[in-house]
Design a protein around this motif. Structure first.
Motif, PDB file in Angstrom:
ATOM      1  N   HIS A  54      -1.144  14.394  -3.140  1.00  0.00           N
ATOM      2  CA  HIS A  54      -0.627  13.108  -2.658  1.00  0.00           C
ATOM      3  C   HIS A  54      -1.774  12.116  -2.437  1.00  0.00           C
ATOM      4  CE1 HIS A  54       2.383  10.434  -0.985  1.00  0.00           C
ATOM      5  NE2 HIS A  54       1.434  10.057  -0.156  1.00  0.00           N
ATOM      6  N   TYR A  55      -2.862  12.604  -1.886  1.00  0.00           N
ATOM      7  CA  TYR A  55      -4.020  11.747  -1.588  1.00  0.00           C
ATOM      8  C   TYR A  55      -4.558  11.092  -2.859  1.00  0.00           C
ATOM      9  CZ  TYR A  55      -8.323  10.206   0.681  1.00  0.00           C
ATOM     10  OH  TYR A  55      -9.348   9.437   1.199  1.00  0.00           O
ATOM     11  N   ARG A  56      -4.483  11.815  -3.983  1.00  0.00           N
ATOM     12  CA  ARG A  56      -4.977  11.267  -5.260  1.00  0.00           C
ATOM     13  C   ARG A  56      -4.128  10.079  -5.712  1.00  0.00           C
ATOM     14  NH1 ARG A  56      -9.277  11.663  -7.285  1.00  0.00           N
ATOM     15  NH2 ARG A  56      -8.538  11.703  -9.408  1.00  0.00           N
ATOM     16  N   THR A  57      -2.823  10.103  -5.400  1.00  0.00           N
ATOM     17  CA  THR A  57      -1.948   9.010  -5.836  1.00  0.00           C
ATOM     18  C   THR A  57      -1.833   7.904  -4.778  1.00  0.00           C
ATOM     19  OG1 THR A  57       0.031  10.144  -5.040  1.00  0.00           O
ATOM     20  CG2 THR A  57      -0.578  10.497  -7.338  1.00  0.00           C
ATOM     21  N   GLU A  58      -1.905   8.268  -3.501  1.00  0.00           N
ATOM     22  CA  GLU A  58      -1.841   7.283  -2.416  1.00  0.00           C
ATOM     23  C   GLU A  58      -2.879   7.649  -1.358  1.00  0.00           C
ATOM     24  OE1 GLU A  58       1.052   5.542   1.127  1.00  0.00           O
ATOM     25  OE2 GLU A  58       1.558   7.431   0.181  1.00  0.00           O
ATOM     26  N   PRO A  59      -4.111   7.147  -1.485  1.00  0.00           N
ATOM     27  CA  PRO A  59      -5.133   7.479  -0.489  1.00  0.00           C
ATOM     28  C   PRO A  59      -4.688   7.069   0.922  1.00  0.00           C
ATOM     29  CG  PRO A  59      -6.129   6.448  -2.393  1.00  0.00           C
ATOM     30  CD  PRO A  59      -4.638   6.318  -2.559  1.00  0.00           C
ATOM     31  N   MET A  60      -5.064   7.878   1.875  1.00  0.00           N
ATOM     32  CA  MET A  60      -4.713   7.631   3.269  1.00  0.00           C
ATOM     33  C   MET A  60      -5.562   6.492   3.825  1.00  0.00           C
ATOM     34  SD  MET A  60      -4.849  10.516   6.265  1.00  0.00           S
ATOM     35  CE  MET A  60      -6.640  10.647   6.266  1.00  0.00           C
ATOM     36  N   THR A  61      -4.944   5.656   4.633  1.00  0.00           N
ATOM     37  CA  THR A  61      -5.716   4.603   5.288  1.00  0.00           C
ATOM     38  C   THR A  61      -6.715   5.265   6.238  1.00  0.00           C
ATOM     39  OG1 THR A  61      -4.012   4.421   6.988  1.00  0.00           O
ATOM     40  CG2 THR A  61      -3.918   2.830   5.204  1.00  0.00           C
ATOM     41  N   GLU A  62      -7.855   4.640   6.418  1.00  0.00           N
ATOM     42  CA  GLU A  62      -8.870   5.214   7.294  1.00  0.00           C
ATOM     43  C   GLU A  62      -8.357   5.241   8.732  1.00  0.00           C
ATOM     44  OE1 GLU A  62     -13.560   4.728   8.369  1.00  0.00           O
ATOM     45  OE2 GLU A  62     -12.813   4.074   6.414  1.00  0.00           O
TER      46      GLU A  62
END
Length: 154
Positions: A54-62
């Motif tokens: 999931h992180y690869r398609t939608e990186p998490m906000t800092e």
């Protein structure tokens, strides 16, 4: 069960610094051998892989520090808040796996989740949340409170 194998895209696998160090830099998906992760249970690894994909398609906000809210949905996107809305045992296993596999965004998310569970609570509430026995005598507790008075919010 343990001994399970998971096939993952090389870029997903490389999110783990541990795995990245075990993979040859010039290899592609076809070359990668199986990488044993004996310290991570299969069910936990499945969640780790789900996070990385999931992180690869939608990186998490800092994640801002200190946490601006005790509600994870106000700190990160909904998917990530839902991802860590799990039983405490699994949450702590995810922390251990993220630390062992060296996946910083997952470690940040899981640790922030624990921090959100503590935020704004009294020591008694924290003990209850994490099922921690109070092994201080009343005198010891009073002494600790006195010594740490400076760090309490006014």
């Amino acid at each position: 069960k343990e001994g399970d194998s998971f096939s993952v895209d090389i870029e997903v696998a490389r999110m783990s610094e541990l795995v990245k160090g075990m993979i040859d830099d010039d290899c592609d998906d076809d070359d990668v051998a199986e990488i044993p992760l004996p310290n991570v249970k299969a069910a936990v690894l499945k969640k780790v892989i789900e996070f990385c994909k999931h992180y690869r398609t939608e990186p998490m906000t800092e994640i801002e520090k200190p946490l601006k809210s005790g509600v994870m949905a106000e700190v990160v996107q909904k998917w990530y808040a839902d991802f860590v809305n799990v039983e405490q045992v699994l949450l702590f296993e995810l922390i251990l796996a993220a630390n062992y596999m060296d996946i910083k965004p997952l470690l940040d998310l899981t640790c922030a989740t624990v921090a959100s569970m503590i935020k704004g609570k009294t020591p008694e509430e924290i003990r209850k949340t994490f099922n921690i026995a109070n092994d201080f005598s009343p005198e010891e507790e009073a002494q600790v409170r006195e010594e740490n008075k400076w760090c309490e919010e006014p």
